[in-house]
Design an enzyme around this catalytic site. Structure first.
Site, short mmCIF file in Angstrom:
data_model
loop_
_atom_site.label_atom_id
_atom_site.label_comp_id
_atom_site.label_asym_id
_atom_site.label_seq_id
_atom_site.Cartn_x
_atom_site.Cartn_y
_atom_site.Cartn_z
N SER A 247 0.80 -1.16 -0.02
CA SER A 247 -0.03 -0.20 0.05
C SER A 247 0.76 1.11 -0.01
CB SER A 247 -0.86 -0.05 1.26
OG SER A 247 -0.23 -0.01 2.32
N GLU A 269 6.40 -0.60 -5.21
CA GLU A 269 5.25 -0.92 -6.00
C GLU A 269 4.14 -0.74 -5.42
OE1 GLU A 269 5.37 -1.19 -9.36
OE2 GLU A 269 7.51 -1.21 -9.62
N GLU A 399 -8.11 4.32 -2.78
CA GLU A 399 -7.97 2.86 -3.27
C GLU A 399 -8.93 1.98 -2.37
OE1 GLU A 399 -4.49 0.34 -2.61
OE2 GLU A 399 -4.62 -0.40 -4.58
P1 NAD Z 1 0.52 -3.52 3.17
O1 NAD Z 1 1.15 -2.31 2.71
O2 NAD Z 1 -0.47 -3.49 4.26
O3 NAD Z 1 1.51 -4.74 3.36
C1 NAD Z 1 2.56 -5.40 2.37
C2 NAD Z 1 3.44 -5.73 3.18
O4 NAD Z 1 4.47 -5.02 3.92
C3 NAD Z 1 3.26 -6.98 4.01
O5 NAD Z 1 4.04 -8.12 3.97
C4 NAD Z 1 3.11 -6.49 5.28
O6 NAD Z 1 3.40 -7.24 6.44
C5 NAD Z 1 4.45 -5.33 5.18
N1 NAD Z 1 4.45 -4.16 6.01
C6 NAD Z 1 3.41 -3.83 6.70
N2 NAD Z 1 3.89 -2.68 7.47
C7 NAD Z 1 5.25 -2.73 7.33
C8 NAD Z 1 6.26 -1.98 7.69
N3 NAD Z 1 6.16 -0.60 8.48
N4 NAD Z 1 7.53 -2.18 7.39
C9 NAD Z 1 7.68 -3.23 6.42
N5 NAD Z 1 6.99 -3.89 6.14
C10 NAD Z 1 5.70 -3.79 6.47
O7 NAD Z 1 -0.35 -3.97 1.88
P2 NAD Z 1 -1.27 -5.24 1.59
O8 NAD Z 1 -2.57 -4.85 2.17
O9 NAD Z 1 -0.72 -6.62 1.86
O10 NAD Z 1 -1.42 -5.33 -0.23
C11 NAD Z 1 -2.50 -4.38 -0.61
C12 NAD Z 1 -1.50 -3.19 -1.41
O11 NAD Z 1 -0.60 -3.63 -2.15
C13 NAD Z 1 -2.78 -2.36 -2.00
O12 NAD Z 1 -2.53 -0.99 -2.04
C14 NAD Z 1 -2.40 -2.74 -3.74
O13 NAD Z 1 -2.52 -1.71 -4.74
C15 NAD Z 1 -0.81 -2.94 -3.29
N6 NAD Z 1 -0.23 -3.77 -4.69
C16 NAD Z 1 0.55 -3.05 -5.52
C17 NAD Z 1 1.14 -3.95 -6.51
C18 NAD Z 1 2.03 -3.34 -7.64
O14 NAD Z 1 2.87 -3.83 -8.30
N7 NAD Z 1 2.24 -1.88 -7.65
C19 NAD Z 1 0.92 -5.19 -6.64
C20 NAD Z 1 0.16 -5.73 -5.74
C21 NAD Z 1 -0.66 -5.05 -4.60
#
Ligand code: NAD
Length: 495
Positions: A247, A269, A399
C-alpha cells in the site's frame, strides 16, 4: 458443484510447524509468537506461521550476506540463469500444490491460482533467467586533454547491489515473491523475502523448491511475520536494498525508513485508483466481458485493476444497465469450485475495509447494483457498481482494492483527462475505443505508468511495470529492473 480434492502433499504441508526459511532449511524459534493463517472462504485456521523477531531477521540477513559474498556473486550469469530456469521447472512440476496453497490462504479461485498466478510465476522466472546473461555496461571515450601523448578510456559495469529485502503483499504472494526473487537472483543479488502475514505459505514452499533446484542455501531466505518483521529487515545493516510491493501508506513509511538507514536503495510498487475510459464509439457488448474480467479478477484485489470507470455520456445508461446485469449473474462461492467466477475477499481486515466503503456508498444512495455482504461463513461480498457525481467523492479518491467500481459520465476528452488525472495515484489506466487518432492523442496526457488500449490489467514480463506519482518509485520487469538491483560503477583508465 465441482469442488477439487485437496492434495495429500498440501495436507501434509499445512500440518507442519512452519518456521522461517534460513540457510536452506526451516528455522523454528520456539519463543516467537504464532500467526494464524485463515482460509477466507471457511474462516478456519489452516496453519500457523512465526511472527519473526529481530534475532530471526538477523540470522536470515546474515545467511543471505554470506551466500552473496561467498557463492552467488561468484558464479557465472549462465549458471544463475540455469538455476532460475530449474526453479521454474519445479514450480511447473508442483503447480497444483502451489495453486491449492494460494487458494486456501488467499481465497483465490483455483482456476486463477492455476492459470494466472502459478502459470505467470513460471513465465516470469524464465524471463528473469534469460536476463541474467544480458547485464551490460558500456565503453566511453573520455574527452580529457592529452599533455604527453597519454590516452584515456572508460567503461561502466553493473554490479549486484548485495542482499535485497523483498517485502510482499497478500494478493499474489507467489507471483510477486517470484518477481522479487527473479530480479535479485538474475542480477547476482541474494534475498530475504518477507511475505504477507495473511498468505505466507506458498512463498515458504517456493524457497524449498529453490533448494531442490540447486540454488545454494542462503541465496533465498524467507522470514515470516507482521509489519514489524519487515521493519527489522529494513534496519538490518546487511540489507542493501528494499524492494517493496504494497500500500501507499506502508510504502511511504518504508521509503522514509530506508532513507534514514544511510540512503538504503528502495523501490516501491504501490497502490492505484486506476481509470478506464470508454469513449463514444465503444461497443459495450463487445468490451464488457473483457472489462469485467479485468476488473473483478481475484475479486478486484489487483493493484492495476480499474476502480474508476469514465463512460462517454452517450453510452452511460447502456453501460450501467448491461454491467449491472453481468455483475448480478456472476456465480459466487467456494474458490475450490472451478465453476465459480467470484470468491471471497482475502482476509478479515480487508473484508471490513471493503464493507466500510460499501456502507458509505449505501448511506448516500450511490449503489446501482450488488455490494451486499453475504450472510454466513466466509468473507464474501457481491461485486458492486457505484455511481459518483463528482471526482471529490471519497469512493473516487481512495483505493478500495475490492470488488467495487465507481462510474461517472464525461462529455469530452479534455474533461476526461482532467478527471482521470485528478488522483494522487498513477499506476495504470485504460482507454477503450477504435478511434485511434483520439486514443493516440490521449496516451501522452494520462498520468499512469501503464496505459492499456482495449484491454486492462495485463502484465507481461517483457513490458516494464510501475507507478507514477504516489503509485511508486522504479519499474519492474523487462530489463528496466536491472538498474534498481545493481550499482553502476565507472572505470577510467590512462594508458
Ligand atoms: P501492506 O502495505 O499492508 O503490506 C504489504 C507488506 O508489507 C506485508 O508483507 C506487510 O506485512 C508488510 N508491512 C506492513 N507494514 C510494514 C512496515 N512498517 N515495514 C515493513 N513492512 C511492512 O499491503 P497489503 O494490504 O498486503 O497489499 C495491498 C496493497 O498492495 C494495495 O494497496 C495494492 O494496490 C498494493 N499492490 C501493489 C502492487 C504493484 O505492483 N504496484 C501489486 C500488488 C499489490
Amino acid at each position: 458443484m465441482s469442488k477439487i480434492e485437496i492434495l495429500n502433499e498440501v495436507k501434509t504441508f499445512l500440518a507442519r510447524k512452519h518456521g522461517h526459511f534460513i540457510a536452506g532449511k526451516s528455522y523454528v524459534d520456539e519463543h516467537e509468537a504464532r500467526i494464524d493463517i485463515i482460509n477466507p472462504a471457511t474462516e478456519e485456521c489452516i496453519a500457523t506461521v512465526a511472527d519473526g523477531s529481530e534475532a530471526s531477521v538477523a540470522l536470515a540477513a546474515q545467511s543471505a550476506h554470506e551466500s552473496f559474498k561467498n557463492v552467488w556473486s561468484k558464479i557465472t550469469p549462465y549458471e544463475r540463469s540455469l538455476k532460475l530456469n530449474k526453479l521454474a521447472d519445479l514450480v511447473e512440476a508442483n503447480a497444483d500444490e502451489l495453486a491449492q496453497l494460494e487458494t486456501l490462504s488467499a481465497g483465490k479461485l483455483i482456476t486463477i491460482a492455476q492459470h494466472l498466478e502459478v502459470a505467470q510465476t513460471i513465465i516470469f522466472l524464465r524471463h528473469f533467467a534469460s536476463c541474467a546473461t544480458k547485464i551490460e555496461g558500456k565503453t566511453i571515450q573520455p574527452s580529457l586533454p592529452s599533455m604527453q601523448g597519454e590516452q584515456y578510456t572508460a567503461f561502466t559495469v553493473r554490479q549486484p547491489i548485495g542482499v535485497v529485502a523483498g517485502i510482499v503483499p497478500w494478493n499474489f504472494s507467489l507471483m510477486i515473491g517470484a518477481w522479487k526473487i527473479g530480479s535479485a537472483l538474475s542480477t547476482g543479488c541474494t534475498i530475504v523475502v518477507k511475505p504477507s502475514e495473511f498468505t505466507t505459505l506458498s512463498v515458504l514452499r517456493l524457497a524449498e523448491l529453490a533448494i531442490e533446484a540447486g540454488i545454494p542455501e542462503g541465496v533465498i531466505n524467507v522470514v515470516t511475520g507482521l509489519g514489524k518483521t519487515g521493519q527489522y529487515l529494513i534496519d538490518s545493516p546487511l540489507i542493501k536494498k528494499v524492494s517493496f510491493t504494497g500500500s501507499v501508506s506502508t510504502g511511504i513509511r518504508i521509503g522514509q525508513q530506508a532513507m534514514q538507514n544511510d540512503l538504503k536503495r528502495v523501490s516501491l510498487e504501490l497502490g492505484g485508483k486506476n481509470a478506464a475510459a470508454l469513449l463514444s464509439d465503444v461497443n459495450i457488448d463487445e468490451i464488457l466481458p473483457v472489462l469485467i474480467q479485468s476488473t473483478f479478477v481475484h475479486q478486484g484485489q489487483v493493484c492495476a485493476a480499474p476502480e474508476r470507470i469514465f463512460v462517454h455520456q452517450s453510452k452511460y445508461d447502456e453501460f450501467v444497465a448491461k454491467a449491472s446485469a453481468v455483475l448480478a449473474s456472476m456465480p459466487m462461492g467456494s474458490p475450490l469450485d472451478a465453476s465459480n467466477v467470484f470468491g471471497p475477499l482475502s482476509n478479515k481486515p480487508h473484508y471490513e475495509k471493503v464493507k466500510h466503503y460499501l456502507n458509505l456508498a449505501r448511506e448516500k444512495g450511490q449503489i446501482i447494483s450488488g455490494g451486499e455482504a453475504v450472510e454466513g461463513t466466509g468473507y464474501f461480498v457481491k461485486p458492486a457498481l457505484i455511481k459518483v457525481d463528482d471526482c471529490k467523492d471519497p469512493l473516487f479518491i481512495e483505493e478500495t482494492f475490492g470488488p467495487l467500481i465507481s462510474v461517472i459520465p464525461f462529455e469530452d476528452e479534455d474533461s476526461l483527462v482532467t478527471m482521470m488525472n485528478d488522483s494522487r495515484f498513477g499506476l495504470a489506466a485504460s482507454v477503450w475505443s477504435n478511434d485511434m487518432s483520439k486514443v493516440f492523442r490521449l496516451i501522452p496526457q494520462i498520468d499512469a505508468g501503464s496505459v492499456w488500449i482495449n484491454m486492462h490489467t495485463f502484465l507481461d514480463p517483457a513490458v516494464p511495470f510501475g507507478g507514477m506519482k504516489a503509485s511508486g518509485i522504479g519499474r519492474e520487469f523487462s530489463d528496466a529492473y536491472i538498474d534498481d538491483y545493481t550499482e553502476l560503477k565507472s572505470v577510467m583508465i590512462r594508458f
